[in-house]
Design a protein around this motif. Structure first.
Motif, short mmCIF file in Angstrom:
data_model
loop_
_atom_site.label_atom_id
_atom_site.label_comp_id
_atom_site.label_asym_id
_atom_site.label_seq_id
_atom_site.Cartn_x
_atom_site.Cartn_y
_atom_site.Cartn_z
N MET A 94 55.15 37.32 23.13
CA MET A 94 55.62 38.45 22.33
C MET A 94 54.43 38.97 21.55
O MET A 94 53.87 38.28 20.70
N GLN A 95 54.01 40.22 21.84
CA GLN A 95 52.83 40.79 21.23
C GLN A 95 53.13 41.39 19.86
O GLN A 95 54.28 41.56 19.48
N GLN A 96 52.05 41.72 19.14
CA GLN A 96 52.23 42.28 17.80
C GLN A 96 52.95 43.62 17.84
O GLN A 96 53.72 43.94 16.95
N ASP A 97 52.70 44.41 18.87
CA ASP A 97 53.32 45.72 18.98
C ASP A 97 54.40 45.67 20.04
O ASP A 97 54.13 45.74 21.23
N PRO A 98 55.68 45.55 19.63
CA PRO A 98 56.75 45.43 20.61
C PRO A 98 56.92 46.68 21.46
O PRO A 98 57.49 46.63 22.54
N GLU A 99 56.40 47.83 20.98
CA GLU A 99 56.49 49.07 21.74
C GLU A 99 55.86 48.92 23.12
O GLU A 99 56.33 49.48 24.11
N LEU A 173 54.28 33.60 20.20
CA LEU A 173 54.81 34.65 19.34
C LEU A 173 53.73 35.15 18.39
O LEU A 173 53.17 34.38 17.62
N ASP A 174 53.44 36.44 18.47
CA ASP A 174 52.38 37.04 17.65
C ASP A 174 53.03 37.91 16.57
O ASP A 174 53.48 39.02 16.85
N GLU A 175 53.07 37.41 15.35
CA GLU A 175 53.69 38.11 14.21
C GLU A 175 55.12 38.57 14.57
O GLU A 175 55.45 39.75 14.47
N PRO A 176 55.99 37.64 14.94
CA PRO A 176 57.31 38.05 15.45
C PRO A 176 58.25 38.64 14.41
O PRO A 176 59.22 39.30 14.76
N THR A 177 57.98 38.41 13.12
CA THR A 177 58.90 38.91 12.09
C THR A 177 58.28 39.96 11.20
O THR A 177 58.85 40.34 10.18
N ALA A 178 57.11 40.48 11.57
CA ALA A 178 56.35 41.33 10.66
C ALA A 178 57.08 42.62 10.30
O ALA A 178 56.97 43.10 9.17
N ASN A 179 57.82 43.23 11.21
CA ASN A 179 58.47 44.51 10.95
C ASN A 179 59.97 44.38 10.72
O ASN A 179 60.69 45.38 10.82
N LEU A 180 60.42 43.18 10.42
CA LEU A 180 61.86 42.95 10.27
C LEU A 180 62.28 42.95 8.81
O LEU A 180 61.52 42.55 7.92
N ASP A 181 63.53 43.36 8.56
CA ASP A 181 64.09 43.23 7.22
C ASP A 181 64.33 41.75 6.93
O ASP A 181 64.32 40.91 7.83
N GLY A 184 66.76 39.98 9.09
CA GLY A 184 66.28 39.89 10.46
C GLY A 184 65.23 38.82 10.65
O GLY A 184 65.15 38.19 11.71
N VAL A 185 64.41 38.58 9.63
CA VAL A 185 63.40 37.52 9.69
C VAL A 185 64.06 36.17 9.95
O VAL A 185 63.66 35.42 10.85
N LEU A 186 65.08 35.86 9.17
CA LEU A 186 65.77 34.58 9.33
C LEU A 186 66.52 34.51 10.65
O LEU A 186 66.57 33.46 11.29
N GLU A 187 67.08 35.64 11.06
CA GLU A 187 67.83 35.69 12.31
C GLU A 187 66.92 35.39 13.50
O GLU A 187 67.27 34.61 14.38
N VAL A 188 65.75 36.01 13.52
CA VAL A 188 64.83 35.80 14.62
C VAL A 188 64.25 34.39 14.59
O VAL A 188 64.15 33.73 15.64
N ARG A 189 63.87 33.93 13.41
CA ARG A 189 63.35 32.56 13.32
C ARG A 189 64.38 31.55 13.83
O ARG A 189 64.06 30.62 14.59
N ASP A 190 65.62 31.72 13.41
CA ASP A 190 66.67 30.78 13.82
C ASP A 190 66.95 30.89 15.32
O ASP A 190 67.27 29.89 15.98
N ALA A 191 66.82 32.11 15.88
CA ALA A 191 67.00 32.27 17.33
C ALA A 191 65.93 31.50 18.09
O ALA A 191 66.22 30.84 19.11
N VAL A 192 64.70 31.56 17.60
CA VAL A 192 63.62 30.79 18.23
C VAL A 192 63.92 29.30 18.13
O VAL A 192 63.76 28.55 19.10
N GLY A 193 64.38 28.88 16.96
CA GLY A 193 64.70 27.46 16.78
C GLY A 193 65.78 26.99 17.73
O GLY A 193 65.68 25.89 18.31
N ARG A 194 66.83 27.80 17.93
CA ARG A 194 67.89 27.41 18.85
C ARG A 194 67.37 27.31 20.28
O ARG A 194 67.75 26.40 21.03
N CYS A 195 66.49 28.24 20.65
CA CYS A 195 65.91 28.20 21.99
C CYS A 195 65.06 26.95 22.18
O CYS A 195 65.14 26.28 23.23
N LEU A 196 64.28 26.60 21.18
CA LEU A 196 63.43 25.40 21.28
C LEU A 196 64.28 24.13 21.35
O LEU A 196 63.98 23.21 22.12
#
Length: 512
Positions: A94-99, A173-181, A184-196
């Motif tokens: 996952m790159q820094q620029d998701p675009e 993961l390259d700055e995966p939560t940088a542009n999140l509210d 969303g930061v906690l949501e994405v972090r926890d999603a990664v944790g569940r996957c791991l």
């Protein structure tokens, strides 16, 4: 559930004296990297902006080099004992620029793309797609939802969902939560944790702010720039030991240590009211354009309505709210780059200087000399092949001198990169360059979308201090940001955009 239940085999990473110099650069991005990461290990990769973190992730994903004939690689970097380019598919990046990672026009197809390329059975693919979208907080959207209609933060979640659906042995993961509210930061972090937890995959995550990931990782590895002339690894060890025993060293290296906010220059008098430059009245905004259906013109569906805001000289306006609320769209409309769906954006005579009250109607040279815009994706602003030419482009186009360029190079730590191609810079360096190119044109109003994205603590403090000085000089600064510390430094007024309710600009930034 463990790795055996999902068929995921965690990857091993080995580096011995590895280094990389980008084409056209005199100094290596990474030098002398010695690193062993065991299968299933979780590593947080830290370091100042420009220390080669993104370069390492790209190399491990097997997407570094190839077309860069003048690039230079030393030592060895292996995934499961082989060169990463021969192990493509083992790693999900996952790159820094998701675009740059959005491939297809529909949400579900985009998430399925990676799994399809790995020949995952069709029924299994769509099970993974639904699961991944739920994990990253996009499960409420239909699978045919257009990816072009997603906000920057939502595209970040989309990119992560595509990686989770692949179930790679190595997640990068390259700055995966940088542009999140914040939610969303906690949501994405926890999603990664569940996957791991589910797959047992190996994780390497780059994030400037340590607190988000500290309790999920086994190790913290701190890199230092290849230009330092020393080996790449500055520190390596268990998170608590690294953070407790080397706190001062980490702060000096520009790392965002939990509980530490770098000192910045204070505003002289942020409460002093000043002249009105821009205002928004009952504004409705959208990135879509009107479309024809037979003899009828269909107006675009606004992402936000009823916005009221004022931009005053020497004052800061901070735009906040959840991802998808239309913050970036509002900023682009306020800056004269998008036409309002309804309502008005009005420039004062002082700002327009005879150009009329509607910034959207101004010609390019009038607009960039009065309202400077820093986009969410830095690459969208680059038009030349050298950092110095990029900085000089605005002043030359406007027939102005370059007196501010040297100051910008020094203050934003770009002086050693004047001959570098902007596209080879790190994410944090690209962001600082995009800010600097706008500042070089001396606009009266700055509109900045996520200006502190990818910055280490030292460059964050320099940028915040520089903007504080500009505010004291009378420049107006509008910032779209989730960075609460940054908002508190600039002060001024907060405009919070909600998902469905009219927006107001009435609370003080950093007040609560």
């Amino acid at each position: 559930m463990g790795a055996a239940d999902t068929g995921v085999r965690p990857a091993a990473v080995t580096a011995q004296g590895w280094g990389w110099r980008h084409a056209g650069r005199t100094q290596p991005a990474v030098r002398g990297l010695d690193l062993d990461i065991r299968p299933g290990e979780r590593v947080l990769l830290l370091g100042p902006s420009g220390s080669g973190k993104s370069t390492l992730l790209h190399a491990l994903a097997g997407v570094l080099g190839g077309e860069e004939d003048d690039a230079d690689e030393t030592g060895s970097l292996l995934v499961d004992g082989a060169a990463p380019r021969s192990r493509r598919g083992r790693a999900g990046l996952m790159q820094q620029d998701p675009e740059t990672q959005v491939v297809l026009s529909r949400l579900g197809d985009d998430v399925a793309f990676g799994a399809e390329n790995l020949a995952v059975p069709r029924d299994e693919i769509w099970t993974r797609v639904h699961e991944a979208l739920e994990d990253v907080g996009l499960g409420h959207l239909p699978l045919n939802h257009p990816t072009s209609a997603l906000s920057g933060g939502q595209k970040q979640r989309l990119a992560l969902a595509g990686i989770l659906a692949m179930r790679p042995g190595l997640i990068l993961l390259d700055e995966p939560t940088a542009n999140l509210d914040p939610a969303g930061v906690l949501e994405v972090r926890d999603a990664v944790g569940r996957c791991l937890d589910k797959t047992g995959a190996t994780l390497i995550v780059v994030e400037h702010r340590v607190a988000v990931w500290k309790n999920m990782v086994d190790r913290i590895v701190v890199l230092q720039p290849g230009s330092s002339g020393q080996d790449a690894v500055f520190l390596d060890g268990p998170p608590d030991r690294v953070l407790e025993q080397a706190r001062k060293m980490l702060i000096a290296a520009g790392v965002w240590v939990p509980g530490y906010v770098p000192p910045t220059r204070s505003r002289l008098d942020e409460q002093n009211s000043s002249r009105l430059l821009l205002s928004a009245q009952d504004l409705a905004v959208s990135r879509e354009t009107p479309r024809r259906r037979g003899f009828r013109t269909i107006a675009p569906e606004p992402v936000q309505v009823g916005i009221e805001a004022e931009v005053r000289a020497g004052q800061a306006l901070t735009v906040t709210g959840p991802n998808g609320a239309g913050k970036s769209t509002f900023a682009l409309t306020l800056a004269g780059l998008l036409k309002p769906v309804d309502g008005t954006v009005t420039a004062s005579n002082d700002l327009s200087d005879g150009g009329g009250p509607d910034p959207y109607s101004w010609k390019a040279d009038r607009l960039i000399s009065r309202i400077g815009t820093v986009f969410q994706e830095p690459e969208h602003q680059f038009v030349t092949a050298k950092v110095l030419d990029e900085l000089m482009f605005g002043p030359r186009h406007l027939g102005r001198g370059s007196e501010r360029v040297d100051e910008l190079l020094e203050r934003l730590r770009l002086g050693k990169l004047v001959d570098a191609n902007p596209y080879t810079l790190s994410g944090g360096e690209k962001r600082r360059l995009s800010v600097a190119t706008v500042l070089a044109a001396h606009p009266k109003v700055l509109v900045l979308d996520e200006p502190t994205f990818g910055q280490d603590a030292a460059t964050w403090a320099e940028l915040a201090s520089f903007l504080s000085e500009l505010l004291d000089e009378g420049t107006a600064v509008v910032s779209v940001t989730h960075d609460q510390e940054f908002s508190a430094v600039l002060g001024g007024t907060e405009l919070r955009l909600g998902p469905s309710e009219p927006a107001t600009a009435r609370t003080e930034a950093g007040a609560a």
